[in-house]
Design an enzyme around this catalytic site. Structure first.
Site, mmCIF file in Angstrom:
data_model
loop_
_atom_site.group_PDB
_atom_site.id
_atom_site.type_symbol
_atom_site.label_atom_id
_atom_site.label_comp_id
_atom_site.label_asym_id
_atom_site.label_seq_id
_atom_site.Cartn_x
_atom_site.Cartn_y
_atom_site.Cartn_z
ATOM 1 N N TYR A 98 0.848 -1.187 0.000
ATOM 2 C CA TYR A 98 0.000 0.000 0.000
ATOM 3 C C TYR A 98 0.883 1.238 0.000
ATOM 4 O O TYR A 98 1.899 1.290 0.706
ATOM 5 C CB TYR A 98 -0.889 0.015 1.251
ATOM 6 C CG TYR A 98 -1.645 1.309 1.439
ATOM 7 C CD1 TYR A 98 -2.929 1.457 0.934
ATOM 8 C CD2 TYR A 98 -1.055 2.385 2.105
ATOM 9 C CE1 TYR A 98 -3.613 2.661 1.092
ATOM 10 C CE2 TYR A 98 -1.733 3.582 2.256
ATOM 11 C CZ TYR A 98 -3.003 3.718 1.750
ATOM 12 O OH TYR A 98 -3.681 4.906 1.894
ATOM 13 N N GLU A 153 -3.841 7.552 -3.564
ATOM 14 C CA GLU A 153 -3.615 6.229 -2.990
ATOM 15 C C GLU A 153 -3.357 5.207 -4.096
ATOM 16 O O GLU A 153 -4.042 5.220 -5.118
ATOM 17 C CB GLU A 153 -4.886 5.844 -2.213
ATOM 18 C CG GLU A 153 -4.758 4.655 -1.318
ATOM 19 C CD GLU A 153 -6.064 4.441 -0.539
ATOM 20 O OE1 GLU A 153 -6.144 4.882 0.603
ATOM 21 O OE2 GLU A 153 -6.990 3.845 -1.117
#
Lengths: 289, 379
Positions: free
Chosen positions: B101, B189
């Site tokens: 991530y 993101e």
């Protein structure tokens, strides 16, 4: 006594010739605030309402009039630079009413303001009023009454609602501060609570929070550890759905964090009396005073 | 404002971040053509602004163009959490060696952009934060200097022990920060950030949330808004400069100020009712806003009563009163209206309303109780 805004406030109004700036400059003057100067680039040398001198820059205004506080009514795209300019001119209190300032701009503005040793209130806030002394911003003077209850809030009209209840019950206010509904703001709940705790003219404090972020939880910890004065609190947004921005840019429940329930529980645990509805402010305060 | 995955992927790619090939389509035939061009197994992903697309059946693998076409036929037009799928992204089925991530958010407590990386990628990052916070690594960016190379590298090495891959990831993080600045995002993101079997590092899925306050100065970003992905009432409200959020109840609320609007909804619930909406008419004194607001409210068939709660400050009560009178003449609806007004020009407002046959009070609790009771009578 009062906090931030006092009898010694000498105000410069940034954007004094604009629609909002001129309207509220008049209101502040009628309330008795010492409006020392206005700033609108290109209009230096003129006078506002035939009285208040207008300057091209904040630095000129400060040098010529000894102003010590600024209030900003310029449109959002000019607001970050207006804050930079006020801090550069050496002002120690800057109140930014303007709504719609991008949050990335605020990440640059806030460290600058701190390095200059200034306090910023807002942006996207109604400002502050110390009833009977001075008002800086847009809180209607007519609903307030001089007294010893401090009020701090993230909201505008909800604050008026609660002030209205206080005034009707003859519970006057020392200072009412709206800190603003944006995610990144210059003055938070703790700054105001600390100032109210120090202020000899404040006997009790009302804190009005809402969903989103953790400012209320941090405030609760501060109340528990550092405050002796009684505090009564309200949280707006118990019925707000998660993931939606409820008007204020900062009023959003992300995932399961920032809910009203979580904040009310933090208040309760810190000994803050929690209102179920705005009208509860009077009976709860009476119990604590 | 949320961007779609395909829009975010395009922005990342333009910024020099490796993104797998792929394209967006709005019909099964287009999907088939894209799959044929990609020449191998593909994944077909619904483009809607909600999480949990996979669980809802909105993300499917297909081994050849024919299967891609039939899969797309099922996904296009499907409803995911109340949103209709109009577009799908078609991308090659990735050969994934690992999933991580990488994201940057504007953090409220540190008041800075904060980079977060985690080797635990591909899942909801909030869950990782809650359950295994030791797997999250953070750096608060000083916006005056940006994300410096050694800072990006320090984070990248938490993801990949091998320096080759770490360098690639560090480069991606620095470019991701540039994307945040150039789009005016409050969140960017990459989840998951993958390593491929041949050692590459790529952004498999991307999310960009743009700060609404940036849209005025970034028309090219504002133009990416997908109006078909908004409830009709919310689109109309946005165009009328009102803040409106539809809820499930039957007491419609029309309030000035966001905090008071939330407190009004809460008070409706407190007195046993259910709010039908959040609506902030703002600080303006324009009667037309009241007309727009009432027109949006009355279009909701669930609404049984309408509650006005106005605390006049900048907003003048008489302007709101004029708006109510005009709107009820124009719109012709039979729903009961309860009006609470106090503050600036309250007296003038009461005169206008009385002259036009409306009752109005000055107490918020009384008004809310009445609106709840009227909704219950009608139900």
């Amino acid at each position: 006594m009062s906090i931030f805004v006092t009898r010694d406030t000498r105000l410069v109004v940034q954007g004094i010739t604009g629609r909002d700036g001129s309207f509220h400059a008049k209101q502040m003057m009628e309330y008795g605030t010492r409006v020392a100067a206005g700033v609108t680039p290109g209009k230096g040398g003129q006078r506002f309402e035939g009285k208040v001198p207008i300057y091209d820059t904040v630095a000129d205004a400060v040098r010529e009039t000894g102003a010590n506080t600024s209030v900003i009514y310029v449109p959002a795209r000019f607001a970050p630079d207006a804050i930079f300019e006020a801090a550069d001119a050496g002002l120690k209190l800057i109140v930014c009413i303007t709504e719609g300032v991008p949050v990335l701009d605020m990440t640059r503005v806030l460290p600058f303001v701190r390095e200059k040793g200034a306090r910023l209130i807002g942006p996207n806030c109604p400002g502050a009023i110390s009833p009977g002394r001075a008002k800086v911003g847009i809180i209607p003077g007519s609903i307030c009454k001089q007294g010893s209850v401090g009020v701090v809030s993230r909201s505008g009209t909800l604050t008026y609602e609660i002030i209205h209840h206080l005034t009707h019950a003859d519970m006057g206010q020392s200072t009412c501060v709206g800190i603003g509904g944006d995610p990144l703001i210059g003055t938070n709940f703790i700054d105001c609570l600390a100032a109210f705790e120090e202020d000899s003219g404040t006997r009790a404090v009302v804190i009005i929070g809402e969903i989103g972020g953790t400012d209320e939880q941090d405030a609760a910890t501060f109340v528990k550890e550092k405050m002796k004065k009684p505090v009564v609190g309200f949280i707006a947004g118990q019925t707000a759905p998660p993931g939606r921005r409820m008007g204020h840019a900062g009023a959003i429940i992300s995932g399961s964090s920032g809910t009203a329930a979580e904040k009310m529980a933090a208040f309760e645990a810190a000994g803050i009396s929690v209102m179920k509805r705005p009208a509860d402010v009077v009976p709860l305060l009476k119990k604590r005073l | 404002m949320n961007l779609h995955e395909y829009q975010a992927r395009h922005i990342l790619k333009t910024a020099g971040i490796p993104v797998p090939d792929g394209d967006v389509a709005s019909s099964p035939a287009e999907v088939e053509a894209i799959a044929r061009r990609l020449g191998k197994g593909v994944v077909v992903k619904a483009q809607v602004h909600t999480g949990g697309r996979g669980k809802a059946g909105g993300v499917k693998l297909a081994k050849d163009p024919a299967e891609a076409q039939s899969v797309a036929g099922r996904i296009l037009g499907m409803q995911i959490k109340g949103l209709t799928v109009h577009k799908v992204l078609v991308a090659p089925a990735a050969d994934i060696a690992s999933e991580s991530y990488a994201g940057i958010i504007v953090d409220r407590s540190s008041q800075r952009p904060v980079v977060m990386v985690s080797p635990a990628g591909g899942v909801d990052i909030e869950e990782v934060v809650a359950k295994t916070p030791e797997k999250i690594f953070r750096h608060a960016i000083d916006p005056r200097f940006g994300l410096l190379p050694h800072q990006a590298m320090g984070l990248a090495l938490k993801l990949y022990p091998g320096v080759e891959q770490a360098r690639k990831a560090a480069d991606i993080l620095q470019r991701l920060y540039q994307v945040m600045l150039s789009t005016g995002a409050s969140l960017v993101e990459i989840n998951p950030l993958i390593t491929t079997l041949d050692g590459g590092v790529e952004a498999l899925d991307a999310k960009i949330v743009v700060d609404d306050n940036e849209l005025d100065r970034r028309p090219e970003i504002a133009a990416l808004r997908d109006a078909s992905d908004e409830a009709d009432s919310e689109r109309r409200a946005r165009e009328a400069n009102l803040t409106f959020i539809k809820l499930e109840g039957d007491v419609a609320c029309c309030v000035n100020g966001a905090g008071l609007a939330m407190a009004t909804m809460d008070l409706v619930k407190f007195y046993g009712g259910q709010p039908a909406n959040f609506l902030d008419i703002g600080g303006s004194s324009n009667p037309q806003k009241v007309v727009d607001a009432l027109s949006i409210i009355t279009a909701d068939p669930n609404v049984k009563s309408i509650l006005f709660n106005i605390f006049g400050g900048i907003t003048r009560c008489d302007d709101v009163a004029n708006g109510i009178v005009t709107a009820t003449k124009q719109l012709k609806f039979s729903l009961p209206i309860v009006i609470r007004l106090t503050g600036t020009n309250e007296k003038e407002a009461m005169e206008i309303l009385t002259a036009n046959g409306f009752n109005a009070g000055t107490d918020m609790d009384e008004a809310v109780k009445q609106a709840v009771a009227l909704a219950k009578q009608a139900a």
